[in-house]
Design an enzyme around this catalytic site. Structure first.
Site, short mmCIF file in Angstrom:
data_model
loop_
_atom_site.label_atom_id
_atom_site.label_comp_id
_atom_site.label_asym_id
_atom_site.label_seq_id
_atom_site.Cartn_x
_atom_site.Cartn_y
_atom_site.Cartn_z
N CYS A 115 -9.29 90.85 -93.17
CA CYS A 115 -8.24 89.94 -93.65
C CYS A 115 -6.88 90.61 -93.80
CB CYS A 115 -8.66 89.33 -94.98
SG CYS A 115 -10.29 88.56 -94.94
N HIS A 251 -2.19 88.15 -102.10
CA HIS A 251 -3.34 87.84 -101.24
C HIS A 251 -3.89 86.47 -101.64
CE1 HIS A 251 -6.53 88.70 -98.46
NE2 HIS A 251 -7.46 88.53 -99.40
N HIS A 287 -6.80 80.02 -95.90
CA HIS A 287 -6.96 81.46 -95.64
C HIS A 287 -7.07 81.66 -94.13
CE1 HIS A 287 -7.98 85.53 -95.78
NE2 HIS A 287 -8.86 85.55 -96.79
#
Length: 704
Positions: A115, A251, A287
């Protein structure tokens, strides 16, 4: 749960633009296709040309798992077909594919840390620029699931949101929602960007990367202490006190465990300083996994550039983990009420597997003086891979110009010239006013041309001889075109240093000035050469890329200087030295006739005239002594041959000037010739370079 950040039209791709056939394009994962398009858009947005760039441009790219490859790969296909399909789906080729298709020569590598991959790519690119491995770099990533899911099954204790909504730092957050997307940014060395005048959105002040190691609950679990370390290290590298950070793009996945861990890390890194306003693009897009970091980076850059902090979407009740003294989570857009160079923002991106990346960016204060836009006319050049795309682009640009909200047309012309690669189909229009230029772009202008550019073809600039009167051109451009004016001033100063008897430039160009070119060869020839060189500079400034140069007769001296085979000063010195020799040369004449050279030889005896120049099929120029002029014109008239006596009263390019050529040789051969004369097309018969004896052969011998 029916929820996903769908990226529309992932199957659309301009294959022809990148030189792919439809079949080849179909073998490439949409992630790599979109990165190619993002690369072109990033370069064009920055006004950076990829073709012919003097800079090494790197590529650092990340992609997600290729579901496209898994869905489309045919294991029964032949080995050769397998190879192209596997390369099209393998993310290891994403960066090198961009470098190959755009001709980029800096380091090109794929980056992966789950990620945090795309923010890691940005940090790696910045490190490469700092190390001198490249001057600019494209960096980022793309993650597109194939096929894109439109729903998922929620499981208690899992990471997916119970209600299909991603709510970073919200007390009711129950998990994340995935999506597809990503992007690329263009990084540049600060000095290079300033020198070239490229637009800067933000300055990357510092970055850091680390890993959680083994001391955590599981491979995918976060480790708050290591996240705190990487955030603190990034601020330390950036030499920024935590209290000066006005915003952090987090994040922020919307999971209770992940968000609480990140808040704890931020509090530890900021110490006694209150946390600034926080945000997370995942609340808007979901995401994006590999593509998440670059999207957060872009958002942070826009925050410091615009001075506006957007609201955190889907926020109801902030988490209890936030301290009373911390800045409230933004529910509405708010200002970063600071001078642009004092706006700082952080970016966090944490990956499954524990690779944590943090970056600090600062707003950019443009301190360059605002230049004065030159008056028109301006040349607007548009190009594309095919006519439809070119005309559509031209029409869009015309609409922007007509809107009244466009930049100055001089700035548009500069960007189109300096910041756009040249494509196969091209359109150009010339105009002074915005309305005139918009009309030209729409195809109704008076001065508009369009057509195909032949790949591999060269642009040849031809410089005329003294038979072309350049005075009207010089008078029209001088004082109006700044590049031409500056160049002619410089060249004429050099000419008068060599020959002080030359008049000043204002006198030479005065509308009332009249002089006999035959009698005043020094002024005529020197001004002709200087104007040609100044015109070449003006055309180059307008964006003309000259591959080869050739000059006709007197024009070859300017062509040699423009090709950098001899200096400008030496070209003027040669012309003036030649004039001094020609003053004592025998009088003569030149006649243009509508006959090929072999027919001229049959009609006119060789002892009367010789064919000095072949202009083309059925057109020649004869040189002859003054005493033969009446006889030769009578022969031509009696034969019914169209002809015209030219202005020069000298028999150029013939043996009649052999004596003058011999006297000129020592002067001409003393001029140093620079290496690398491939750009100059020589015209003296039997000579392919400006070696000893070239200019004397050029004066007294026929050109090729």
């Amino acid at each position: 749960m029916h929820a996903y950040g769908v990226l529309e039209d992932i199957g659309l791709f301009d294959a022809g633009f990148f030189g792919y056939s439809p079949r080849e394009a179909a073998e490439i994962d949409p992630q790599q296709r979109l990165l190619l398009e993002c690369a072109v858009e990033a370069l064009e947005s920055a006004g950076v040309r990829a073709d012919g760039s003097a800079h090494d441009i790197g590529v650092f790219a990340a992609t997600g798992l290729s579901g496209y490859l898994l869905a489309t790969h045919d294991g029964r296909a032949a080995a050769d077909d397998n190879l192209s399909t596997l390369m099209g789906g393998d993310g290891h080729y994403a960066a090198t594919r961009i470098a190959y298709k755009l001709g980029l020569t800096g380091p090109a590598m794929s980056v992966g840390s789950a990620c945090s991959s795309s923010l890691l790519a940005i940090r790696t690119a910045a490190q490469a620029i700092a190390a001198g491995e490249c001057d600019l770099a494209l960096a980022g990533g793309m993650d597109i699931e194939f096929p894109q899911p439109i729903s998922y099954l929620h499981q208690e204790g899992g990471i997916m949101a119970r209600d299909g909504v991603c709510r970073p730092f919200d007390a009711a957050a129950s998990g994340t929602v995935f999506g597809s997307g990503g992007g690329l940014v263009l990084l540049a060395d600060a000095e290079v960007a300033e020198e070239r005048g490229w637009p800067v959105r933000a300055v990357l002040m510092g970055s850091a990367v680390n890993n959680d190691g083994a001391e955590k609950a599981s491979f995918t679990a976060p480790r708050s202490s290591r996240q705190a370390d990487v955030i603190a290290q990034a601020m330390e590298v950036a030499e920024v006190d935590p209290a000066r950070i006005g915003y952090v793009e987090c994040h922020g996945t919307g999971t209770q465990l992940g968000d609480c861990s990140e808040l704890s890390a931020l509090m530890a890194a900021f110490g006694d300083a209150p946390l600034p306003r926080l945000g997370s693009a995942k609340a808007n897009f979901g995401h994006l996994r590999v593509g998440a970091g670059v999207v957060g980076f872009i958002k942070a850059c826009e925050v410091v550039a615009r001075g506006v902090v957007p609201p955190l979407a889907n926020l109801d009740q902030p988490m209890d983990a936030l301290r009373a003294g911390d800045a409230p989570l933004p529910r509405t857009a708010g200002a970063l009420d600071l001078p642009v160079h004092e706006r700082f923002a952080g970016v966090n991106s944490f990956g499954f597997g524990g690779t944590n990346v943090a970056v600090v960016v600062r707003g950019h204060q443009d301190v360059r003086p605002v230049g004065v836009c030159p008056d028109g006319p301006h040349v607007l050049r548009v190009s594309a891979a095919d006519p439809d795309s070119c005309l559509a682009t031209a029409g869009t640009l015309a609409a922007v110009i007509r809107s009244g909200e466009s930049p100055a047309v001089a700035d548009i012309a500069h960007t189109l010239r300096q910041g756009r690669d040249d494509r196969a189909y091209r359109l150009a229009t010339v105009g002074t006013s915005p309305g005139e230029l918009a009309a030209g772009l729409e195809g109704v202008g008076e001065h508009t041309v369009e057509g195909w550019h032949k790949p591999g073809s060269e642009t040849l600039l031809m410089m005329p001889g003294q038979g072309s009167d350049l005075l009207p051109t010089a008078r029209a451009l001088y004082g109006w075109e700044t590049v031409f004016t500056s160049a002619l001033d410089r060249l004429w100063t050099s000419a008068r240093t060599i020959a002080p008897s030359l008049p000043d430039l204002s006198t030479a160009l005065a509308p009332t000035a009249a002089y006999d070119a035959a009698a005043d060869l020094a002024l005529a020839h020197c001004l002709h050469t200087a104007v040609l060189l100044a015109l070449t500079e003006q055309l180059t400034a307008r964006g003309l890329r000259v591959d080869r140069l050739v000059g006709y007769s007197l024009g070859e001296y300017a062509a040699a200087a423009a090709a950098d085979v001899i200096s400008e000063e030496d070209a003027l010195r040669l012309v003036l030295g030649r004039v001094g020799i020609l003053r004592d040369a025998p009088a003569g004449a030149m006649i243009a006739v509508r006959l090929p050279s072999d027919a001229v030889a049959k009609l006119v005896p060789e002892d009367l005239a010789t064919c000095a120049v072949t202009l083309g099929t059925g057109r020649s120029v004869m040189s002859l002594a003054a005493a033969a002029l009446e006889r030769v014109t009578s022969l031509l008239a009696d034969a019914g041959v169209p002809h015209r006596v030219l202005e020069p009263a000298l028999p150029y390019h013939s043996s009649l000037l052999a004596g003058a050529a011999s006297a000129f040789a020592p002067i001409a051969d003393a001029v140093p010739v620079r290496p690398g004369s491939a750009r100059l097309v020589t015209t003296a018969a039997g000579r392919d370079s400006l070696g000893a004896g070239y200019w004397s052969a050029h004066l007294a011998g026929p050109p090729t």
